[in-house]
Scaffold this active site. Structure first.
Site, short mmCIF file in Angstrom:
data_model
loop_
_atom_site.label_atom_id
_atom_site.label_comp_id
_atom_site.label_asym_id
_atom_site.label_seq_id
_atom_site.Cartn_x
_atom_site.Cartn_y
_atom_site.Cartn_z
N HIS A 157 -5.81 41.30 -79.83
CA HIS A 157 -6.91 41.27 -80.89
C HIS A 157 -6.18 41.96 -82.19
CE1 HIS A 157 -10.38 40.41 -78.50
NE2 HIS A 157 -9.73 41.01 -77.58
N ASP A 365 -4.19 44.07 -90.76
CA ASP A 365 -5.19 43.95 -89.48
C ASP A 365 -5.20 42.73 -88.77
OD1 ASP A 365 -7.65 44.86 -88.45
OD2 ASP A 365 -8.66 45.28 -90.11
#
Length: 472
Positions: A157, A365
């Site tokens: 992730h 991110d």
């Protein structure tokens, strides 16, 4: 249909008969309800003994939640130590914040072996196992050594860094060798796949084959980008009904004559919160006419308070917000409203909908679902503008956003001005492109696409060099 076993560091157990909160938990729970499944991982509780040795189970419909307590030592070494003081900063390109010790490395592998020991007896031959995130990279290899031969998939992730960064990790070779035990590996973006492939080629441990799969340490593995989505339609519906929310009403009443800029992030150094506040300060300095007409709301729940870097950051951000307010505030206007706590999902959707600009400017991110939530929450006839960091994984999908470099403080300040002044026709065009994308590629699509790939993967639990030609 085969049974699904999901493994994550933390298990989101439903409370009070309610389904788990969050799009990811909902999507995975939905998949398990459909076929029957097990969600295995840390309970969130601390074991009384030095090492956990039991699994507690809770039945919720067709889903079994299998919970493991971890000892304080395991939490310090595996979770706070190696996972969050080595892998997390390194994978977010912050080599200056990494803290490698053999003790925490040992704890990382110790907990992965413990999970494998406790999980392996629960796995049946035709199950599919889906393991999530950086905490559990070695788990498939540990399961293979315990005799598990079913299909095992992994999804990362967070970003996968380029080899020049990854090789800072002293055990990088062992970590990547552990990934070879999976049948399918999912990343958030094509750049992550590219970084992974470059590492394999440079370290001479794998290659891409003619069918698109990779051979890694003698095993054929499917590696692709599957960007995580949100519950787009459901979130849009929540936002549309948010007028009745008391918190949203109070915020709206306080904004008379002012435009709202919103940022929502966990308190984490990867999110670029300090740089964002400095950009807002620069915006106020450069555009004096905006003073008193714009309010910036930053919602930042605390995160990982047990890690020293996070405690220091909490103090830094709060002080910075105070300095900006001290410099620019007036008797009837506070430039930055800094909220250091969690805001409920329904209220948050309404706050996104009120905002003229969404500031999503992480320094790095994996995806950033706030960007997609902001888009989903907008009014279809009068949408706000998403200002998005080029270093967020979402930037690869959301081509209607204003893309900015969060390290360029004045450049971000200029982008804030442009976003506030953007005419309606341009806002509509940009928003529609983004909404169509996130509506089609929502969290259910992501879950379904990955599991389809895992179901279709050849079951080759034993290592074997595939008889396939290497791609030219």
């Amino acid at each position: 249909m085969s049974r699904l076993i999901v493994v994550s560091n933390r298990v989101p157990v439903p409370k009070g008969g309610q389904p788990p909160a969050g799009g990811l938990a909902v999507a995975l729970s939905g998949a398990m309800e459909e076929r029957g499944g097990v969600w295995f991982g840390w309970s969130g509780d601390t074991a009384r003994h030095d090492e956990a040795s039991e699994v507690r189970t809770l039945e919720r419909g067709k889903v079994t939640y299998a919970l493991v307590d971890l000892s304080q030592r395991d939490l310090e070494d595996y979770y706070a130590g190696f996972s969050n003081r080595m892998l997390w900063p390194l994978f977010h390109y912050r080599m200056d914040l990494t803290d490698f010790t053999r003790v925490t490395l040992g704890g990382y592998y110790r907990v992965n072996r413990l999970f494998a020991k406790l999980l392996a007896p629960m796995v049946e031959a035709d199950d599919v196992v889906w393991i999530h995130d950086y905490h559990l990279i070695p788990l498939a290899n540990e399961l293979r050594q315990a005799g598990v031969r079913c299909r095992i998939g992994f999804f990362l992730h967070i970003p996968f860094p380029p080899p020049d960064i990854l090789t800072v990790l002293p055990n990088h070779a062992d970590l990547v060798r552990g990934l070879a035990a999976y049948d399918v590996i999912g990343f958030q973006t094509p750049l992550d796949v590219e970084n992974f492939e470059t590492y394999l080629r440079r370290e001479k441990v794998g290659r891409r084959m003619s069918d698109g799969r990779f051979v890694i340490h003698g095993r054929a593995v499917r590696v692709e980008a599957w960007p995580v989505g949100i519950e787009t339609k459901a979130f849009a519906d929540i936002a549309a009904k948010s007028d009745d929310n008391t918190l949203v009403q109070r915020m709206d009443e306080s904004l008379v004559g002012k435009s709202l800029i919103i940022g929502v992030d966990r308190l984490d150094y990867s999110k670029g919160i300090a740089e964002r506040m400095l950009a807002f300060q620069s915006f106020l300095t450069l555009d004096t006419e905006a003073r008193g007409k714009v309010t910036y709301l930053q919602v930042t729940p605390k995160s990982r308070s047990e890690v020293a870097e996070y405690a220091a950051m909490e103090k830094e951000v709060a002080e910075l917000a105070g300095r900006v307010n001290g410099q620019h505030a007036d008797l009837d206007w506070t430039p930055i409203r800094y909220v250091n706590r969690t805001v409920g999902r329904n209220a948050l959707a309404g706050l996104y909908r009120l905002a003229r600009v969404g500031l999503v400017t992480p320094l790095r991110d994996g995806m950033n679902l706030v960007a997609k939530e902001f888009v989903a929450a907008q009014k279809p006839d009068d949408p706000g503008v998403l200002l998005l960091s080029r270093f967020a994984g979402a930037a690869a999908e959301l081509d209607g956003a204003l893309i900015t470099n969060p390290y360029d403080i004045d450049g971000t300040a200029g982008a804030i001005s442009r976003a506030l002044e953007m005419p309606l026709d341009e806002r509509l065009d940009r928003w529609r492109r983004m909404y169509e994308r996130i509506a089609e590629h929502d969290v259910a699509w992501w879950c379904r696409s990955f599991l389809d790939a895992l179901e279709a993967a050849p079951s080759n639990g034993a290592s074997a060099e595939p008889q396939l030609k290497a791609a030219s």
